[in-house]
Structures are given as structure tokens and as C-alpha cells.
Design an enzyme around this catalytic site. Sequence first.
Site, PDB file in Angstrom:
ATOM      1  N   CYS A   1      35.272 -46.729 -66.654  1.00 29.58           N
ATOM      2  CA  CYS A   1      33.804 -46.695 -66.682  1.00 29.58           C
ATOM      3  C   CYS A   1      33.305 -48.079 -66.275  1.00 29.58           C
ATOM      4  O   CYS A   1      34.082 -48.945 -65.880  1.00 29.58           O
ATOM      5  CB  CYS A   1      33.289 -46.308 -68.071  1.00 29.58           C
ATOM      6  SG  CYS A   1      33.637 -47.556 -69.296  1.00 29.58           S
TER       7      CYS A   1
ATOM      8  N   ASP B   1      30.961 -54.792 -78.547  1.00 26.89           N
ATOM      9  CA  ASP B   1      29.787 -53.932 -78.334  1.00 26.89           C
ATOM     10  C   ASP B   1      28.477 -54.662 -78.578  1.00 26.89           C
ATOM     11  O   ASP B   1      27.408 -54.087 -78.352  1.00 26.89           O
ATOM     12  CB  ASP B   1      29.862 -52.691 -79.231  1.00 26.89           C
ATOM     13  CG  ASP B   1      30.967 -51.766 -78.780  1.00 26.89           C
ATOM     14  OD1 ASP B   1      31.331 -50.855 -79.547  1.00 26.89           O
ATOM     15  OD2 ASP B   1      31.494 -51.958 -77.672  1.00 26.89           O
TER      16      ASP B   1
ATOM     17  N   ARG C   1      39.818 -48.623 -68.978  1.00 28.85           N
ATOM     18  CA  ARG C   1      39.956 -47.775 -70.168  1.00 28.85           C
ATOM     19  C   ARG C   1      41.240 -46.936 -70.150  1.00 28.85           C
ATOM     20  O   ARG C   1      41.226 -45.722 -70.274  1.00 28.85           O
ATOM     21  CB  ARG C   1      38.729 -46.876 -70.352  1.00 28.85           C
ATOM     22  CG  ARG C   1      37.378 -47.526 -70.218  1.00 28.85           C
ATOM     23  CD  ARG C   1      37.043 -48.545 -71.273  1.00 28.85           C
ATOM     24  NE  ARG C   1      36.876 -48.027 -72.594  1.00 28.85           N
ATOM     25  CZ  ARG C   1      35.741 -47.516 -73.073  1.00 28.85           C
ATOM     26  NH1 ARG C   1      34.690 -47.429 -72.271  1.00 28.85           N
ATOM     27  NH2 ARG C   1      35.672 -47.072 -74.304  1.00 28.85           N
TER      28      ARG C   1
ATOM     29  N   LYS D   1      27.437 -44.096 -84.372  1.00 26.67           N
ATOM     30  CA  LYS D   1      27.995 -43.259 -83.288  1.00 26.67           C
ATOM     31  C   LYS D   1      29.519 -43.304 -83.331  1.00 26.67           C
ATOM     32  O   LYS D   1      30.190 -42.273 -83.272  1.00 26.67           O
ATOM     33  CB  LYS D   1      27.507 -43.768 -81.935  1.00 26.67           C
ATOM     34  CG  LYS D   1      28.277 -43.212 -80.740  1.00 26.67           C
ATOM     35  CD  LYS D   1      27.750 -43.695 -79.388  1.00 26.67           C
ATOM     36  CE  LYS D   1      28.350 -44.979 -78.953  1.00 26.67           C
ATOM     37  NZ  LYS D   1      29.686 -44.895 -78.360  1.00 26.67           N
ATOM     38  N   ASN D   2      30.077 -44.497 -83.466  1.00 24.38           N
ATOM     39  CA  ASN D   2      31.531 -44.645 -83.352  1.00 24.38           C
ATOM     40  C   ASN D   2      32.284 -44.275 -84.625  1.00 24.38           C
ATOM     41  O   ASN D   2      33.509 -44.366 -84.662  1.00 24.38           O
ATOM     42  CB  ASN D   2      31.889 -46.063 -82.878  1.00 24.38           C
ATOM     43  CG  ASN D   2      31.440 -46.286 -81.447  1.00 24.38           C
ATOM     44  OD1 ASN D   2      31.061 -45.333 -80.753  1.00 24.38           O
ATOM     45  ND2 ASN D   2      31.435 -47.523 -81.007  1.00 24.38           N
TER      46      ASN D   2
ATOM     47  N   ARG E   1      22.696 -42.543 -75.152  1.00 28.04           N
ATOM     48  CA  ARG E   1      24.006 -42.124 -75.688  1.00 28.04           C
ATOM     49  C   ARG E   1      24.275 -42.795 -77.035  1.00 28.04           C
ATOM     50  O   ARG E   1      25.040 -42.281 -77.845  1.00 28.04           O
ATOM     51  CB  ARG E   1      25.123 -42.509 -74.710  1.00 28.04           C
ATOM     52  CG  ARG E   1      25.033 -41.817 -73.378  1.00 28.04           C
ATOM     53  CD  ARG E   1      26.208 -42.122 -72.507  1.00 28.04           C
ATOM     54  NE  ARG E   1      27.464 -41.851 -73.205  1.00 28.04           N
ATOM     55  CZ  ARG E   1      28.660 -42.044 -72.633  1.00 28.04           C
ATOM     56  NH1 ARG E   1      28.733 -42.519 -71.413  1.00 28.04           N
ATOM     57  NH2 ARG E   1      29.756 -41.770 -73.300  1.00 28.04           N
TER      58      ARG E   1
END
Length: 421
Positions: free
Chosen positions: A116, A308, A121, A22-23, A400
Site C-alpha cells: 500500500c 501510526d 507489507r 479500529k486496530n 477508514r
Amino acid sequence: MSNLIIAGGSRLSGIIEIPGAKNAVLPVLAATLLNKGTSILENCPELDDVLTMLEILTALGCKYKWEGNRIEIDASNLTSSEIPELLAKRMRSSIIILGAVLARCGEVLVSYPGGCEIGMRPIDMHIKALEQMGAVVDGINQGMLKVTASKLQGCEILLDYPSVGATENIMLAATFAEGETIIRNAAKEPEIEDLQEFMKKMGVKVSGAGTGVIKIKGMKDIKCEVVHRIIPDRIVAGTYLAAAAATGGNLVITGVEYDHIGSIIYCLKRIGCIVKNYQGGVVTLETPGKLKALDLIRTSPYPGFPTDMQPQIVSLLSKCSGTSVVVETVFENRFRYTEQLLKLGADISVQGRAAIIRGVDKLKGAEVEARDLRGGAALIIAGLSAEGETKISGVNYIDRGYERIEEALQKVGANIRRVEG
Ligand code: EPZ
């Protein structure tokens, strides 16, 4: 809204193929805006965040085709430089589009991304770097970011912190700048190297990704056909390995880059897992017996232990014998999910940036709520290793970053199902 229902206790066993990252795909999708030709991306994960990014590209005038893991983007004719507020708010990491749109269009309008679940952030480093390159930024107070630059100037930039997003934004903004841009204290994540590889395939003179000092020579424009395969998702790989270990199971993962998950594997071995690496991206994990606590693990930028993976390792440590300490150095508020783990019987106390985890013999199923992506993954790991039934709401957060996670886990023996409502 969907929920996941898990009947805990099954030992995971089998093979999981790890999807694209994803990243990595998100910044590469942003980079396709620089190309007036066609960009073809392979090994793309089928995730909600990827769809959101494609919707943003469409709003800017791009056309795309998405077939399975292959995405083809035509950015030949951009019709807007405004990132729709609704989409920007749905995915705050859309801020990495800023540099690419500014480079291509000379202006960009995007809603100021809020914080978030895991932290404020801020984007001060993004803004400071772009202003150093000659961009004019205003509108922050009205909740919108209007950035304009007739021609960005290459320059030397020192990041206060190796921010992944800021590094990516500067790399993209520098592509059509006048002269050379040097980024010092740049992020070293594998996803930065993947972005560099994609940019080089488009003919950009960029080097140094992974070393902390990245150099980009500005060029006139890009019009080419480029094909690029996205690297595997190191966090998804680590998540499934942690899930297998938490159930006392054995797992084979395929399609991984061993070096990208070295710090995760180091921790799994430290608690007693047997992890082996084979040619061709195959890694095996066995759990020979009761796992033991980790005296201390601190998250840090790559190649350190990834933030993460912090919720997932805390969840795994909840049943390891002894007391573990996990220190979160990257985000200031990334332990909120532990409130949910307590409902399952975990013994965790959070003191500022540190979580103290006292291993318990068993966790008991309960109703819990996911409020962010990796916190949600931690709840799945806990539910798989708990006795009884666990119901997890907020699955939209998990979708997500994980492709049909219940299907992947069912294939290796987990008793997990998705129910709507
Ligand atoms: C990327 O976020 C990832 N997201 C995150 O993954 C990951 O946790 C993070 O990098 C760190 O590895 C994507 O790649 C889409 P940062 P990013 O800028 O770029 C502070 C996931 O679960 N900071 O490296 O936003 C910031 O507050 C997600 O997949 C500033 O202070 O992370 C944080 O404390 C979560 N000012 C630290 O730096 C800035 O201008 C690291 O943030 C920018 C960042």
C-alpha cells in the site's frame, strides 16, 4: 468522492470523546469466527474498515446486527472459507482473518494482500508461522493464498520482528491447535492485550499479551455468549491532541487509557504543551505559547512512539520553531504524504528513513490529496493550522480510521466541512 474544506486559523477548544480502537475491533471481529455462539462487542467505532470486516464475515456465513457502537455476531454456521477478493483488496488487514478461518475450517482461500502507500507489507512471518504449525500454503505465485491444515500443531514460534498482524494471526490459529503454542518476540501493543482479553472471555487459555511472550493452549471448540468492550483508540486520541496543539488550542479528551498514549504525550510535553491526566480516562492539553522543535523522535513498536502517529507529529512539527528529525523505523515508505505538506508551505526534506522538519512561521491553505489514512490525518492537522482555505481530496482513506472526523472537529471549533464531488 468527498472532499474536506478547511478554513484554517481557529484555535480548537472543547471536549472530544474518543471512540473504540479500529486496530482492536478488527482482530476481535476476526476472533468471533472461532465462536459457534454469539459474540457481542461494545464501544465499536463506526468506520468503513469495520463495515468491510463485517462484509467479509457475512460472506463466510456469519450473521450480524450493528446498532450504534454495539455489534452482535452469530458465527454458528460458517458456509465458506473463501475471503472475497474484492473485500480482501479493499482492506489488506483482512489477512488477520486467515488464522481464525484456518483454525475453524481447516482451510482458507484469500487473495494475496498487496502493498500500500506506506510500504510493501509482506506477510512472510504469517506464512512461516502457519507452516511451522503444520499448515500447507500454496498459490502465492498466482496471487491467491490457499492455506490448508487438517489439524494445526502447537509449537514454539520466534518472530523476526514483533509484527502486530502476525502475532494476532498466530494467536487465533493456535486456538484449536494440538497442544501449546508459544509466540516469542510477540507484538506488545494494547490491541494485542484486548484480543487476549476477548479470547479469555471465550474460554481460551491464553496469557502473556503485552509481555512479548504469549502462550496459547489449544482447545476443542468454542460455543458461548461473550460480551466485550473494545479499548479506546490511542491513535485517534493522539491525532486530536496533535490537532489541538497545532492550532494553539486547548482540548479535553475523554474515554482514553492514559498509559496507551504515554509516548505521544511525552512528545507533546517535550514541544511545550501542558498535558494533564485525570481519573476516569480524562486527559487535558493546553498550548501556552509557541511550540518548539523535537530534536529527534524515532517510531518503534509499542510502547515506543507509534508509527501510526508519525504523519500527525510531522505535521504538528512543521510550525514548531527550530529543526526536528523524525525517523520512521517500522514502514519503509511512510513519508509520501510530506509531498502534500510541502504544497502548504512546510519545509521538510526526507532522507531515506528520516524526515528533517524546519519549522516555518506559517502554512498557507492549498489543494492537497490524501493517499493513506494517517497521511490524510496529517493534512487535516496542517489545514487547521494554516492560513486560508485547504481542500483535501481522498477523504475515503481518512474515513477508514476516523468516525465522521469533520463533525468531531466542528464541535471543538474547527471551520471544516465535507463536500461531495
Ligand atoms: C498493524 O499493521 C496496524 N494495522 C497498522 O496500523 C500499524 O501501523 C502496524 O500494525 C504497526 O503498529 C492494524 O492493526 C489493522 P506489522 P500490521 O505486521 O499488522 C513488516 C493504521 O494506520 N512485516 O506490525 O500490518 C511490515 O512490512 C495501520 O491504523 C514483515 O516484514 O503491521 C512492517 O514493516 C497502518 N513481514 C513491520 O513488519 C510480515 O510477515 C510492522 O508490520 C509482517 C510484517
